[in-house]
Design an enzyme around this catalytic site. Structure first.
Site, mmCIF file in Angstrom:
data_model
loop_
_atom_site.group_PDB
_atom_site.id
_atom_site.type_symbol
_atom_site.label_atom_id
_atom_site.label_comp_id
_atom_site.label_asym_id
_atom_site.label_seq_id
_atom_site.Cartn_x
_atom_site.Cartn_y
_atom_site.Cartn_z
ATOM 1 N N ASP A 185 -7.872 -5.522 -0.021
ATOM 2 C CA ASP A 185 -8.343 -6.346 -1.140
ATOM 3 C C ASP A 185 -7.930 -7.806 -1.038
ATOM 4 O OD1 ASP A 185 -9.623 -4.274 -2.493
ATOM 5 O OD2 ASP A 185 -7.723 -3.549 -3.281
ATOM 6 N N HIS A 230 0.845 -1.187 0.000
ATOM 7 C CA HIS A 230 0.000 0.000 0.000
ATOM 8 C C HIS A 230 0.877 1.232 0.000
ATOM 9 C CE1 HIS A 230 -3.144 2.841 1.096
ATOM 10 N NE2 HIS A 230 -3.967 1.930 0.605
#
Ligand code: CMC
Length: 428
Positions: free
Chosen positions: A363, A306
């Site tokens: 996700d 991320h």
């Protein structure tokens, strides 16, 4: 503003820039006068060090793995709140009391139907169109239906447009699914909650009603909460930039949907589950870890890493627990979940992932849950878009109501040819 100053030396000049503090988080250096004073721009492709706006909605501390909406930690909201309540919170700044929440929920419920003409719009798409392509088109087309909510200088019209977008997104998403599987559209029902209504519109058929299971409704609601907003991510920045020109809000949200679709952003949930299916069995994990580490191989571990979280993604923790709950409840023994858990363990102990601070993101586990509920992979990003619409409209409202708001207009470092004379065709 603080008393602190940041001093920049450019050639023989020392220039002072004000340092501004937010309520928490890193301070920013106000360089708005830099170009006028020096004739230079700052250079920050990918915006790794640039605050594009000020915002009171969402705070992320990527090193600590903290995500707050209006100050409330995401795990508390996911465990104790509801998606409607979080939507109200993001739009209005405070948690609603009971009556206010009922009013808000009623308003959203009353806006869930689509203009019947929109149903015919779907029929222009190929049946095998990706549902995100349909979402971009249909949400953009809403701008043609709601002329009354295009005066964005009127807060009341902005509010109605926001409510319409939040309310209609489940109907639009469910219809995109129905269209792709060749089933008739299912109309919303006002006696169901936002999330139960969405599940019913997706899975009900005229021959058999779908009775939403409270465990599944709760899991879906949590997934929506976890995706509701995430500060100035790519799609939110897209919505803000599109909105900064004064564009129609429905068109701005369509722009956000387009941005979200990419595999580096919202498309990662679909890509992550496809990757887990491709891996198939735990014994093949080392092969994929090796590929992810190989500089010459473009493969990345989808659902890992991320831009902001460098410790853990707090949403992924809730997601992992929800995945366990849903699979237990449904009695699903999905080998993909075993692959996911094993892959997480192996990656978390691997030097490459430790050094680069790569952790599972939101996700990584969401696809396992959505697949168990019965959604095909190409619907995953649509569900993300449905939930993120709340963040998009809240951020868009915040921007438009700011009296200092100006059109977003980044500059560049030009690297093309210098001025040169046009050469006629017969001389080239
Ligand atoms: N697998 C393998 N290596 C990775 C991964 C990964 N998933 N993510 C980053 N790296 C490596 C990357 O190769 C780079 O290595 P080096 O320094 O040797 O060049 C380093 O880690 C830093 O990566 P980056 O691409 O410069 O980092 P970024 O902040 O620009 O990208 C990201 C962040 C999320 C796009 C990236 O981690 C990624 O592509 N992850 C996979 C896709 C994904 O799961 N996206 C969902 C993000 S969360 C939900 C959302 O935002 O919508």
């Amino acid at each position: 503003m603080t008393d602190k100053k940041a001093t920049l030396s450019v050639e023989d000049k020392n220039l002072d820039y004000a340092v501004i503090s937010g309520s928490i988080g890193p301070q920013v250096i106000d360089i708005r006068k830099l170009y006028a004073q020096t004739g230079m721009f700052t250079y920050d492709p990918g915006f790794t060090s640039t605050a594009s706006c000020d915002s009171a909605l969402t705070y992320i501390d990527g090193d600590q793995g903290i995500l707050l909406h209006r100050g409330y930690p995401i795990d508390q909201l996911a465990e104790q709140s509801s998606f409607m309540e979080v939507a109200y919170l993001l739009l209005n700044g405070e948690l609603p009391d009971g009556d206010t929440l009922s009013d808000f929920t009623r308003t959203i419920t009353r806006h869930t139907m689509l203009h019947e003409q929109l149903a015919t719009f779907y029929r222009g798409f190929r049946r095998d169109a990706h549902p995100m392509a349909i979402m971009c088109g249909v949400v953009g087309a809403l701008s043609a239906f709601y002329h009354d909510s295009t005066d964005i200088s009127d807060p009341v019209q902005r509010k109605i447009a926001s409510h319409r977008l939040i309310a209609k997104m489940p109907t639009i998403a469910a219809m995109a699914y129905k269209y792709s599987v060749g089933q008739p559209f299912v109309y919303p029902r006002n006696d169901l909650s936002y999330t139960a209504n969405f599940l019913r519109m997706t899975f009900s058929v005229p021959a058999e009603d779908y009775i939403p299971d409270p465990v599944i409704v709760d899991a879906m609601d949590k997934i929506f909460i976890l995706h509701a907003d995430h500060e100035q991510n790519a799609s939110t920045s897209t919505v803000r930039l599109a909105g900064s020109s004064g564009a129609n809000p429905f068109a701005c949200i369509a722009a956000g949907i387009a941005c979200l679709w990419g595999p580096a952003h919202g498309g990662a949930n679909e890509a992550a589950l496809n990757m887990l299916r491709e891996i198939g069995t735990p014994d093949r994990i080392p092969e994929y870890i090796a590929r992810a580490k190989n500089k010459d191989d473009p493969f990345r571990l989808m659902g890992f890493g991320h831009r902001v979280y460098k410790n853990f993604d707090p949403r992924a923790k809730v997601m992992q627990k929800t995945a366990t709950d849903v699979l237990d409840k449904l009695g699903v023994k999905d080998p993909i979940f075993d692959v996911a858990r094993e892959l997480e363990q192996i990656a978390l102990q691997d030097d490459y992932f430790i050094e680069k601070k790569l952790y599972p993101n939101v996700d990584f586990y969401s696809g396992v849950i959505l697949s168990a509920i019965g959604f095909p992979t190409d619907m995953f990003t649509v569900l993300f878009a449905l939930a993120r619409t709340v963040g998009w409209v809240a951020q868009w409202n915040e921007m438009i109501s700011d009296p200092d708001q100006r059109i977003g207009r980044p500059r560049q470092l030009y690297t093309g040819p210098d001025v040169r004379d046009y050469v006629p065709l017969d001389k080239r």
